[in-house]
Design an enzyme around this catalytic site. Structure first.
Site, short mmCIF file in Angstrom:
data_model
loop_
_atom_site.label_atom_id
_atom_site.label_comp_id
_atom_site.label_asym_id
_atom_site.label_seq_id
_atom_site.Cartn_x
_atom_site.Cartn_y
_atom_site.Cartn_z
N LYS A 49 0.81 -0.81 0.30
CA LYS A 49 0.41 0.03 -0.27
C LYS A 49 0.93 0.94 0.08
O LYS A 49 2.08 1.45 0.59
CB LYS A 49 -0.81 -0.19 1.38
N ASP A 67 -6.75 4.37 -4.23
CA ASP A 67 -8.10 4.34 -3.39
C ASP A 67 -8.42 6.12 -2.79
O ASP A 67 -8.72 6.74 -3.74
CB ASP A 67 -6.32 4.12 -2.50
P1 NDP Z 1 -13.05 7.98 -2.85
O1 NDP Z 1 -11.56 8.84 -2.28
O2 NDP Z 1 -13.16 7.88 -3.96
O3 NDP Z 1 -13.86 7.81 -1.53
C1 NDP Z 1 -14.35 8.95 -0.18
C2 NDP Z 1 -15.73 9.19 0.19
O4 NDP Z 1 -15.02 8.59 2.46
C3 NDP Z 1 -15.59 10.20 -0.28
O5 NDP Z 1 -17.19 10.39 -0.02
C4 NDP Z 1 -14.99 11.31 1.25
O6 NDP Z 1 -15.78 12.06 1.23
C5 NDP Z 1 -15.55 9.93 2.37
N1 NDP Z 1 -14.76 10.30 3.17
C6 NDP Z 1 -13.84 10.18 3.69
N2 NDP Z 1 -13.14 10.63 5.26
C7 NDP Z 1 -14.50 10.67 5.44
C8 NDP Z 1 -15.02 10.92 7.16
N3 NDP Z 1 -13.57 10.49 7.78
N4 NDP Z 1 -15.99 11.26 7.16
C9 NDP Z 1 -17.12 10.40 6.20
N5 NDP Z 1 -16.78 10.20 4.94
C10 NDP Z 1 -15.47 10.64 4.68
O7 NDP Z 1 -12.43 6.61 -2.25
P2 NDP Z 1 -12.49 5.41 -2.12
O8 NDP Z 1 -14.05 5.54 -2.72
O9 NDP Z 1 -11.40 4.39 -3.28
O10 NDP Z 1 -12.14 4.65 -0.70
C11 NDP Z 1 -13.45 4.34 0.26
C12 NDP Z 1 -12.40 3.12 1.57
O11 NDP Z 1 -12.82 1.86 0.39
C13 NDP Z 1 -11.72 3.52 1.76
O12 NDP Z 1 -11.32 3.05 3.20
C14 NDP Z 1 -10.47 2.67 0.55
O13 NDP Z 1 -9.56 1.84 0.86
C15 NDP Z 1 -11.78 0.99 0.59
N6 NDP Z 1 -11.19 0.78 -1.37
C16 NDP Z 1 -11.18 1.02 -1.99
C17 NDP Z 1 -10.76 0.40 -3.24
C18 NDP Z 1 -11.64 1.14 -4.36
O14 NDP Z 1 -11.27 -0.02 -5.54
N7 NDP Z 1 -11.41 2.49 -4.18
C19 NDP Z 1 -10.55 -0.96 -3.05
C20 NDP Z 1 -10.90 -1.60 -1.46
C21 NDP Z 1 -10.79 -0.60 -0.66
P3 NDP Z 1 -14.94 13.34 1.02
O15 NDP Z 1 -14.97 13.71 -0.44
O16 NDP Z 1 -15.63 14.44 2.07
O17 NDP Z 1 -13.39 13.17 1.88
#
Ligand code: NDP
Length: 448
Positions: free
Chosen positions: A128, A168
Site C-alpha cells: 500500500k 484508493d
Molecule cells: P474516494 O476518495 O473515491 O471516496 C472516499 C469517500 O469517503 C468520499 O466520499 C469521502 O468524503 C468519504 N470520507 C473520507 N473520509 C471521511 C470521513 N472521515 N467521514 C466521512 N466520509 C469520509 O475513495 P474510495 O471510494 O476509493 O475508498 C473508500 C474506502 O474504500 C477506503 O477505505 C478505501 O481504502 C476502500 N477501498 C477502496 C478500493 C477501491 O477500489 N477504490 C478497494 C478496496 C477498498 P470527502 O469527499 O468529503 O472526503
C-alpha cells in the site's frame, strides 16, 4: 509458552517496534486474535516465525515530494510505499492521497491487503502507499505536478513483476493517468501492467471502476442468502460518496434495494425516494462538489452536518468511506433499528467495539478483507488482460468478479467452521483463509 501467551508476546513486540502506529496495531490485533486455533493445530508456523515475519513489511519507503502550486509556491509532501509481503505475487495495493495519511495508516492498509489479496485466490502479494497530499480544491495542473513529483521517486520501486499500485481514497482515473504518464516518461517503457485502475481506452479493465462497490454488494447478497433473504425491498444506508460508495449504491438499486442515505466528510444526506445516482455522480465525479449540493438540487432530500448516516433506520449498512468511521454508538443505533447485515466496502471502517456490538446483536458482519476484495481481484484481472494484450467485455469481467466474490464468501464460511467457529464468523474465516495461503507459500520459500 502456550499459544495465547505466544500471540500476546508477538503483539507486544510489534507494538513496541511500531510505536504510535495505532491503526496498524488495531489491524494486527484483529488478525492475531483469529490465529489461536490455527497455531495450535500447526506449531510449524510458530517454529518458522511466520507471524513475526508476516507482520514486518519486507520493505518500506518514505520520500519527499516537492512540487510547485499554481501561485508558484513550493510545497512539500511526504510519500509512502510499504511493500508488505510478496509470498504470493508482486506487491499489490492502492495509493491514498489524503491529508491524514501517515506511516501507521499505510501499514495498516498494507497489512490488511496481504490477507485480502490471498483470499481472492490470485497471484498477488500485499502492499500500500500514498501521500499526505489533499487533491481536494487543487487544480488539474496542481494534481498533475504532484503526481509527477510523486512518481519521480516511486518509479524505481515499481514494475509489473515487482510492485503494482492502484487507486484508493483521493486517487482515481485522473491521478492514475498522470502517474502512468510520468512512469512511462522516466522508464521509456509502455508497461501497462505497472498500474491498475487505468481507463479502459488505454489498458484498463471493464468493471474495475465498479468492482469494489459491486463486489461488496455481491458479498452482502451472499450473506443475506444464508438466511433466505435478499436485497429486494430493503432499505440500505451507505457511508461515503466516492468510488466504492457510488457503485455500491448502483448495484443495490439493480438488485431491488433502495439506498436512502449516503455521506461525505461534511455530513450526510437522506433521500427517502432513493438516492438519484445520476445526480450524485454529477456532483461528486464531474463537479467535484460537497454532498450538500444534492439536497440543494432535489426537494425530497435533506442534508445534515450533525450526527451520522447510521442514525437513519435501515435493514443493511455498507460503510464505504474510511477507517474507524462506524463506532460503538453507531453500531448500537443500527442494532436498535433492526439492521440485518453490515458489509465493509471501506477498509476497517468499523471499530473493534462496533464489531463486538454486531456480534452480540446477531448481525451478519462482512469484514472489508473479504467484502471489498472485488476491487483488487478485478485489478488482478486487469493485469491478466495487460499480460495477454487483451480486453474482455464488461459482462465477462463482471461475471468473473461475481464468481470470485461467491468463492470468497464460501471460503470464509468453510474455514470458520473448520476452525471450530460459527460459519457466520466471517472475521475469523477471512483472516485464517488468507493467513494459511500466505503462510504455506512463505514456508515453501524458506526464511527470506
Ligand atoms: P474516494 O476518495 O473515491 O471516496 C472516499 C469517500 O469517503 C468520499 O466520499 C469521502 O468524503 C468519504 N470520507 C473520507 N473520509 C471521511 C470521513 N472521515 N467521514 C466521512 N466520509 C469520509 O475513495 P474510495 O471510494 O476509493 O475508498 C473508500 C474506502 O474504500 C477506503 O477505505 C478505501 O481504502 C476502500 N477501498 C477502496 C478500493 C477501491 O477500489 N477504490 C478497494 C478496496 C477498498 P470527502 O469527499 O468529503 O472526503
Amino acid at each position: 509458552m502456550d499459544t495465547k501467551a505466544y500471540i500476546e508476546d508477538v503483539y507486544g513486540q510489534i507494538c513496541r517496534r511500531s510505536a504510535g502506529e495505532g491503526e496498524f496495531h488495531q489491524a494486527v490485533d484483529e488478525v492475531l486474535r483469529s490465529l489461536e486455533p490455527v497455531l495450535e493445530r500447526h506449531p510449524e508456523y510458530v517454529d518458522a516465525g511466520i507471524v513475526e515475519r508476516m507482520s514486518e513489511p519486507e520493505r518500506q519507503v518514505m520520500f519527499r515530494v516537492p512540487w510547485v502550486d499554481d501561485q508558484g509556491v513550493v510545497r512539500v509532501n511526504r510519500g509512502f510505499r510499504v511493500e508488505f509481503n510478496s509470498a504470493l505475487g508482486p506487491y499489490k495495493g492502492g495509493l491514498r492521497f489524503h491529508p491524514s495519511v501517515n506511516l501507521g495508516i499505510v501499514k495498516f492498509l498494507g497489512f490488511e491487503q496481504i490477507f485480502k489479496n490471498a483470499l481472492t485466490g490470485m497471484a498477488i502479494g500485499g502492499g500500500k502507499g500514498g501521500a499526505d497530499f489533499d487533491p481536494k480544491g487543487r487544480s488539474d495542473g496542481e494534481v498533475m505536478r504532484f503526481c509527477q513529483a510523486f512518481m519521480t521517486e516511486l518509479y524505481r520501486h515499481l514494475g509489473e513483476h515487482t510492485d503494482v499500485p492502484a487507486g484508493d481514497i483521493g486517487v482515481g482515473a485522473r491521478e492514475i493517468g498522470y502517474l502512468f504518464g510520468q512512469y512511462k516518461r522516466i522508464t521509456n517503457r509502455y508497461e501497462s501492467g505497472v498500474l491498475t485502475g487505468k481507463p479502459v481506452a488505454w489498458g484498463g479493465s471493464h468493471a474495475r471502476t465498479e468492482a469494489t462497490g459491486y463486489g461488496t454488494v455481491y458479498f452482502a447478497q451472499e450473506m443475506l442468502a444464508t438466511r433466505g433473504q435478499s436485497f429486494e425491498g430493503r432499505r440500505v444506508v451507505v457511508s461515503g460518496s466516492g468510488n466504492v460508495a457510488v457503485y455500491a449504491i448502483e448495484k443495490v438499486h439493480a438488485l431491488g434495494g433502495r439506498v436512502i442515505a449516503c455521506s461525505d466528510s461534511s455530513g450526510y444526506l437522506v433521500d427517502e425516494e432513493g438516492i438519484d445516482l445520476d445526480l450524485l455522480k454529477d456532483i461528486k465525479e464531474v463537479r467535484r462538489e460537497r454532498i450538500s449540493a444534492y439536497a440543494d438540487a432535489k426537494p425530497t432530500a435533506r442534508f445534515s452536518a450533525r450526527g451520522t448516516v447510521y442514525d437513519v433506520p435501515c435493514d443493511l449498512a455498507l460503510p464505504c468511506a474510511t477507517q474507524n468511521e462506524l463506532r460503538r454508538d453507531d453500531a448500537a443505533a443500527l442494532v436498535k433499528n433492526g439492521v440485518i447485515a453490515v458489509a465493509e466496502g471501506a477498509n476497517m471502517p468499523c471499530t473493534p467495539e462496533a464489531v463486538e456490538v454486531f456480534r452480540e446483536g446477531g448481525v451478519l458482519f462482512g469484514p472489508g478483507k473479504a467484502a471489498n476484495a472485488g476491487g483488487v481481484a478485478t485489478s488482478a484481472l486487469e493485469m491478466q488482460q495487460n499480460a495477454a494484450r487483451d480486453t474482455w467485455s464488461f459482462q465477462q469481467t463482471e461475471s468473473r468478479l461475481a464468481a470470485i466474490m461467491r468463492d470468497v464468501h464460501a471460503q470464509c464460511r468453510e474455514t470458520a467452521e473448520t476452525y471450530g467457529a460459527n460459519a457466520d464468523d466471517y472475521v475469523l474465516g477471512a483472516n485464517i483463509t488468507g493467513f494459511l495461503r500466505v503462510a504455506d507459500a512463505m514456508t515453501a520459500q524458506g526464511v527470506v
